[in-house]
Motif scaffolding. Sequence first.
Motif, PDB file in Angstrom:
ATOM      1  N   PRO A 263       0.826  -1.214   0.000  1.00  0.00           N
ATOM      2  CA  PRO A 263       0.000   0.000   0.000  1.00  0.00           C
ATOM      3  C   PRO A 263       0.860   1.264   0.000  1.00  0.00           C
ATOM      4  CG  PRO A 263      -0.824  -1.588   1.600  1.00  0.00           C
ATOM      5  CD  PRO A 263       0.488  -2.113   1.121  1.00  0.00           C
ATOM      6  N   ILE A 264       0.348   2.346  -0.654  1.00  0.00           N
ATOM      7  CA  ILE A 264       1.095   3.591  -0.789  1.00  0.00           C
ATOM      8  C   ILE A 264       0.181   4.752  -0.410  1.00  0.00           C
ATOM      9  CG2 ILE A 264       2.328   5.105  -2.394  1.00  0.00           C
ATOM     10  CD1 ILE A 264       3.009   2.642  -4.026  1.00  0.00           C
ATOM     11  N   ASP A 265       0.690   5.620   0.451  1.00  0.00           N
ATOM     12  CA  ASP A 265      -0.045   6.809   0.885  1.00  0.00           C
ATOM     13  C   ASP A 265       0.358   7.975  -0.026  1.00  0.00           C
ATOM     14  OD1 ASP A 265      -1.427   8.730   2.217  1.00  0.00           O
ATOM     15  OD2 ASP A 265      -0.275   8.632   4.086  1.00  0.00           O
ATOM     16  N   TYR A 266      -0.376   8.147  -1.145  1.00  0.00           N
ATOM     17  CA  TYR A 266       0.027   9.147  -2.130  1.00  0.00           C
ATOM     18  C   TYR A 266      -0.091  10.579  -1.604  1.00  0.00           C
ATOM     19  CZ  TYR A 266       0.400   5.661  -5.842  1.00  0.00           C
ATOM     20  OH  TYR A 266       0.793   4.597  -6.620  1.00  0.00           O
ATOM     21  N   ASN A 267      -1.104  10.866  -0.785  1.00  0.00           N
ATOM     22  CA  ASN A 267      -1.273  12.239  -0.306  1.00  0.00           C
ATOM     23  C   ASN A 267      -0.693  12.445   1.084  1.00  0.00           C
ATOM     24  OD1 ASN A 267      -3.139  10.754   1.104  1.00  0.00           O
ATOM     25  ND2 ASN A 267      -4.804  12.251   0.899  1.00  0.00           N
ATOM     26  N   PHE A 272      -4.645   4.779   4.145  1.00  0.00           N
ATOM     27  CA  PHE A 272      -4.557   4.203   2.803  1.00  0.00           C
ATOM     28  C   PHE A 272      -5.942   4.084   2.165  1.00  0.00           C
ATOM     29  CE2 PHE A 272      -0.897   2.480   5.133  1.00  0.00           C
ATOM     30  CZ  PHE A 272       0.144   2.926   4.323  1.00  0.00           C
ATOM     31  N   GLY A 273      -6.831   5.033   2.474  1.00  0.00           N
ATOM     32  CA  GLY A 273      -8.204   4.940   2.000  1.00  0.00           C
ATOM     33  C   GLY A 273      -8.540   5.825   0.830  1.00  0.00           C
ATOM     34  N   ASP A 274      -7.551   6.516   0.261  1.00  0.00           N
ATOM     35  CA  ASP A 274      -7.824   7.472  -0.806  1.00  0.00           C
ATOM     36  C   ASP A 274      -7.624   6.838  -2.182  1.00  0.00           C
ATOM     37  OD1 ASP A 274      -8.204   9.747   1.026  1.00  0.00           O
ATOM     38  OD2 ASP A 274      -6.059   9.479   1.418  1.00  0.00           O
ATOM     39  N   THR A 275      -8.233   7.474  -3.169  1.00  0.00           N
ATOM     40  CA  THR A 275      -8.119   7.020  -4.554  1.00  0.00           C
ATOM     41  C   THR A 275      -7.589   8.162  -5.407  1.00  0.00           C
ATOM     42  OG1 THR A 275      -9.995   5.511  -4.292  1.00  0.00           O
ATOM     43  CG2 THR A 275      -9.373   6.089  -6.537  1.00  0.00           C
ATOM     44  N   TYR A 276      -6.459   7.909  -6.074  1.00  0.00           N
ATOM     45  CA  TYR A 276      -5.842   8.956  -6.894  1.00  0.00           C
ATOM     46  C   TYR A 276      -5.463   8.414  -8.264  1.00  0.00           C
ATOM     47  CZ  TYR A 276      -5.606  11.887  -2.763  1.00  0.00           C
ATOM     48  OH  TYR A 276      -5.954  12.642  -1.671  1.00  0.00           O
ATOM     49  N   THR A 277      -5.311   9.355  -9.190  1.00  0.00           N
ATOM     50  CA  THR A 277      -4.889   9.026 -10.545  1.00  0.00           C
ATOM     51  C   THR A 277      -3.473   9.559 -10.767  1.00  0.00           C
ATOM     52  OG1 THR A 277      -7.179   9.184 -11.308  1.00  0.00           O
ATOM     53  CG2 THR A 277      -5.469   9.246 -12.997  1.00  0.00           C
ATOM     54  N   PHE A 278      -2.657   8.787 -11.473  1.00  0.00           N
ATOM     55  CA  PHE A 278      -1.268   9.180 -11.724  1.00  0.00           C
ATOM     56  C   PHE A 278      -0.819   8.542 -13.031  1.00  0.00           C
ATOM     57  CE2 PHE A 278      -1.733   5.693  -8.791  1.00  0.00           C
ATOM     58  CZ  PHE A 278      -1.051   4.665  -9.408  1.00  0.00           C
ATOM     59  N   ASN A 279       0.265   9.019 -13.572  1.00  0.00           N
ATOM     60  CA  ASN A 279       0.818   8.430 -14.789  1.00  0.00           C
ATOM     61  C   ASN A 279       1.405   7.071 -14.429  1.00  0.00           C
ATOM     62  OD1 ASN A 279       1.661   8.086 -17.386  1.00  0.00           O
ATOM     63  ND2 ASN A 279       2.997   9.865 -17.452  1.00  0.00           N
ATOM     64  N   HIS A 280       0.881   6.021 -15.055  1.00  0.00           N
ATOM     65  CA  HIS A 280       1.303   4.661 -14.717  1.00  0.00           C
ATOM     66  C   HIS A 280       2.818   4.505 -14.808  1.00  0.00           C
ATOM     67  CE1 HIS A 280       1.210   0.225 -14.716  1.00  0.00           C
ATOM     68  NE2 HIS A 280       2.066   0.295 -15.712  1.00  0.00           N
ATOM     69  N   ALA A 281       3.412   5.011 -15.855  1.00  0.00           N
ATOM     70  CA  ALA A 281       4.866   4.965 -16.026  1.00  0.00           C
ATOM     71  C   ALA A 281       5.252   5.996 -17.063  1.00  0.00           C
ATOM     72  CB  ALA A 281       5.335   3.574 -16.450  1.00  0.00           C
ATOM     73  N   GLN A 282       6.478   6.471 -16.987  1.00  0.00           N
ATOM     74  CA  GLN A 282       7.024   7.345 -18.012  1.00  0.00           C
ATOM     75  C   GLN A 282       8.373   6.787 -18.444  1.00  0.00           C
ATOM     76  OE1 GLN A 282       5.384   9.409 -15.376  1.00  0.00           O
ATOM     77  NE2 GLN A 282       6.640   8.083 -14.105  1.00  0.00           N
ATOM     78  N   ALA A 283       8.582   6.762 -19.746  1.00  0.00           N
ATOM     79  CA  ALA A 283       9.777   6.117 -20.275  1.00  0.00           C
ATOM     80  C   ALA A 283      10.373   6.977 -21.374  1.00  0.00           C
ATOM     81  CB  ALA A 283       9.438   4.732 -20.817  1.00  0.00           C
ATOM     82  N   TYR A 284      11.683   7.121 -21.323  1.00  0.00           N
ATOM     83  CA  TYR A 284      12.432   7.743 -22.408  1.00  0.00           C
ATOM     84  C   TYR A 284      13.065   6.623 -23.210  1.00  0.00           C
ATOM     85  CZ  TYR A 284      11.493  12.016 -19.920  1.00  0.00           C
ATOM     86  OH  TYR A 284      10.841  13.065 -19.322  1.00  0.00           O
ATOM     87  N   GLN A 285      12.785   6.629 -24.508  1.00  0.00           N
ATOM     88  CA  GLN A 285      13.085   5.468 -25.335  1.00  0.00           C
ATOM     89  C   GLN A 285      13.855   5.870 -26.588  1.00  0.00           C
ATOM     90  OE1 GLN A 285       8.981   4.599 -26.066  1.00  0.00           O
ATOM     91  NE2 GLN A 285       8.750   3.269 -24.292  1.00  0.00           N
ATOM     92  N   ALA A 286      14.554   4.896 -27.147  1.00  0.00           N
ATOM     93  CA  ALA A 286      15.197   5.054 -28.453  1.00  0.00           C
ATOM     94  C   ALA A 286      15.056   3.742 -29.204  1.00  0.00           C
ATOM     95  CB  ALA A 286      16.664   5.428 -28.295  1.00  0.00           C
ATOM     96  N   LEU A 343      13.529   1.447   3.398  1.00  0.00           N
ATOM     97  CA  LEU A 343      12.556   2.525   3.315  1.00  0.00           C
ATOM     98  C   LEU A 343      11.908   2.577   1.942  1.00  0.00           C
ATOM     99  CD1 LEU A 343      14.498   5.399   5.144  1.00  0.00           C
ATOM    100  CD2 LEU A 343      12.628   4.003   6.055  1.00  0.00           C
ATOM    101  N   TYR A 344      10.649   2.923   1.945  1.00  0.00           N
ATOM    102  CA  TYR A 344       9.944   3.158   0.695  1.00  0.00           C
ATOM    103  C   TYR A 344       8.745   4.039   0.982  1.00  0.00           C
ATOM    104  CZ  TYR A 344       5.873   0.289   1.802  1.00  0.00           C
ATOM    105  OH  TYR A 344       4.717  -0.190   2.363  1.00  0.00           O
ATOM    106  N   GLY A 345       8.209   4.659  -0.059  1.00  0.00           N
ATOM    107  CA  GLY A 345       6.982   5.426   0.084  1.00  0.00           C
ATOM    108  C   GLY A 345       7.101   6.811  -0.500  1.00  0.00           C
ATOM    109  N   VAL A 346       5.964   7.516  -0.535  1.00  0.00           N
ATOM    110  CA  VAL A 346       5.900   8.872  -1.060  1.00  0.00           C
ATOM    111  C   VAL A 346       6.306   9.836   0.039  1.00  0.00           C
ATOM    112  CG1 VAL A 346       4.366  10.647  -2.002  1.00  0.00           C
ATOM    113  CG2 VAL A 346       4.112   8.266  -2.721  1.00  0.00           C
TER     114      VAL A 346
END
Length: 940
Positions: A263-267, A272-286, A343-346
């Motif tokens: 579980p991740i506490d984004y705000n 851990f009861g909230d619902t948020y939207t975020f960019n699933h992943a971002q990738a720089y590619q060649a 350690l991990y988390g926002v």
Amino acid sequence: MAKAVNSRFGRVLGVSFLLTTGAWHAAAIAQTTAASPTSTDQTTVEQTSIDAPVDAAGSEEIVVTGFRRSLQLANEKKRSADVVSDGISAEDIGKFPDQNLAESLQRITGVQITRSRGEGSSVSIRGLAPDFARTQYNGRTLGSGGSRSFDFTALSAEFVSAVEVAKSPSADMIEGGLAGTINVRTARPLDIGKSSFNGTVEGVYEDNPKKLSPRVAGLANYVNSSKTFGINVGVAYEQRKYLAVSYEGYGAETGVEAQRNPPIDYNRDGDFGDTYTFNHAQAYQAFPGSRKRFSVVGAVQYKPTDNVNVFADYFHSDFRDKGRWYENATRFTNIAPALPGQLYGVTASTIDTTLVPQLLSGSQGFVTAMTATGLDHRASTFSQDSRKILNSYAGGFDVTDGNMKVSGQASYFKSTTRSLNNGFATISRAIGTIRHPDGLGSPPQVTYGAGYDPLDPSTFFLLSQDFFGGRNSDRNYEGRLDAEYTIEDGFLKSLKAGLYYGDRRNTSVDTRSSANAATLARLSGGKLVFAPGVEGAVGAVRATNILKPISFDTKIPYYPASYLVTDLDAYYGIIPYATVIGAVPPRDVSGSGYDVGEQTMAAYVQAGFGSADGRLGGNLGVRFVNTQTVSNGLVPDLNGIIIEPGGVFTTVPTGVPTKVKGDYDYFLPSLNVKYELANDLLVRGALARVLGRPGLGSLSAGTSVNANVRSINSGNPSLQPYLSDQADLSLEYYLPKQGLLSAAVFYKHLTNYIINGQVTQTLTAQLRGGGTQTLVFRRNQPLNLASADIKGAEVAAQIPLAYLGGTFDGFGVFGSFTYIDAPKIPQFQGGPNIPLNGVSKYNYNVGGYFEKYGIGLRGSYTYRSEYSSGDGNYFGDGTFVPAYGQLDGSVSYQLTPAISLSADVTNLLDALQKTENSFGLARIQSQIGRRITAGVHFRF
């Protein structure tokens, strides 16, 4: 219901026919002077001459060559056509105006294209998606996979004499082109009319990788002295070495904090009861790679008399796309400790709540900036290799006996595509921050915190090597028999009838396998040391000695100056490719594939009509179509799916075989009328009911799962075809010296439109290596749920500037503009209304040319406004292509009557190709660079 609608449409068609012909006959009677039905432009054509000679009597012979000749040929075909149409013609064999047919087609009024690695690949007509455009090769079906659209990257332009786009149908045309029918024509031996050899030798220079590749082609044509027998063979080879540099965002994922793993506490509010939207992943590619295309054409023609014509032809294409995919990715959907207890988390976040109305699944806001510890950071390399082989055979005859003409043709094509790719799940746990300094429409800036060096290979671990690919086979048997009786006197000019049969089968299956870290450590003989406990129970091997830094020059914002990727040479020096794939050979993924068969039988009757003075003409007919489908697939037990923790691949258990049959039939009436209002001024009208079939993959009886993006996709063998009741009205004014002014309006009432039915489904997935994870999936299935009214207008012009005086002789301008008004409909059941897939409201192209003294110059700019691509079902946030414009140019010189030099530049302004989601979040920005082609064309 279908029969009732057909009946109503037939009555409307009949009344419209009477009213239309009556009105136009009244207009003809009202004419006070009769005008000649032929053009006043007395142009003669000599392809081997450049300058205009003067005969002994002093009359000038106007000679047209080059691009102007292509315009003239296209105008002649448009004027003589019985339907609403446009096209492009070649001045000579091997001299098509563009190297890529799709690039040429985008210059036709109402036609738009999409690109793959900088090349035109698929074609849309009047805004509808490419699947609605039927592509034919010399009048027969041409396919390239499970899609109804054709991939034009597989087709060389070297041997094409003309491409015709019919926007209104007639009853004798094979059904399926709801947006229109594209017919690619090659010249038969007796059409060329003489023994000859045409050849091209060119170099293709790609600006991004700064590499030069060859392109060669030749066509030998033999005709006997009596011109009753001919044979030709052509061979073409082309190679492109490209480099696409890109940013990719995977879309707006909505997640409940408690359902993250862990579980991740984004705000950072302590729960851990909230619902948020975020960019699933971002990738720089060649993507450095190469494309090789080998094409062969052949034709035989026998014409013992003027009344008998027997022919056969063959087309072969072998297209291979091979390269590597380097990726530097951060996945804020996966924040976790590398080892238990770390350690991990926002640690910081910024959330935009103003976007809540545009988000899905009860989201409380979009995370626009975030700093996290334990961030998933990838240093990945993928090897890609796909090959498409297409073979098409046909034979036929035309026999004329007096007023009766009988034609027949049988054909067969098969397209086979195979791909096998492999990649490496190489991961580090970073301290990183994502932010959008230039707004959501620009790529984000990803930076790393103190204590973490993204170029330090010692922090990366290899979880697995994954193989993935698939096979697709698309084949079709086709036959038709047509008979036409010409009537010499009266308003009725001809009666035509025919039969058609098609038998198409498309099969597809995905293949995958995976070698986990423990397997790789064993295969390496101890050179890669297994570390248990890294990334949970999976374990990993340290990747220190198999990574390398790379860098690319690009104008994509925030593209990293350098980043780490898997060094394949170093890796395969430790574990040979044959060793690892031998240990985990790719196997078919249960439930991923489909097997769809489709049999079509059709019959039609058509009457041609015209007035005695030749001003009025057209046809009226009806086509009956019966279609039967059989779909085979596998339905798996989804509670048995297996996923890689932190990975992107899903293993689906063997499913239960299932077979579903479908059957439908329709009457398709059509009317085409043209009337010459005055010299060189034509008006056309058309009414029709048109049918478009669902994509073959949509008819699948199987189910596939992607745990990475939480989606389940099922086909629907019971889908009905799209239907369109449509009307066209156009005005065409043919000017001397290859000039043309035209305007058109069109209307389509589209029913049975397919959108995704979508529900959520919660599954418990098995983790490879132990444990389970509960995931919420979106389950998608195509359904006939919507209707739409599409309206539009087109204007076009071809204007030789010789009208302005001798100074401007040889100069000309051309252009077209298309406006399309289409409604917004949901992309999935219950979702928000978004623009109809593939529809750009504004489309235009404009260009100019100069041809004189053997010199040819041409430039053109094409533009289409924003449109929805329909590829947005990963997270339901849509995929939109912003407005895009591209400038291309060419120059040529006729060195001798037999030899010409040419150079072409594609994407002269180095425009970026982009996509974004429904609220403007950048999805893709890709820089392909300029492409320059130069060489020599000769003919003997």
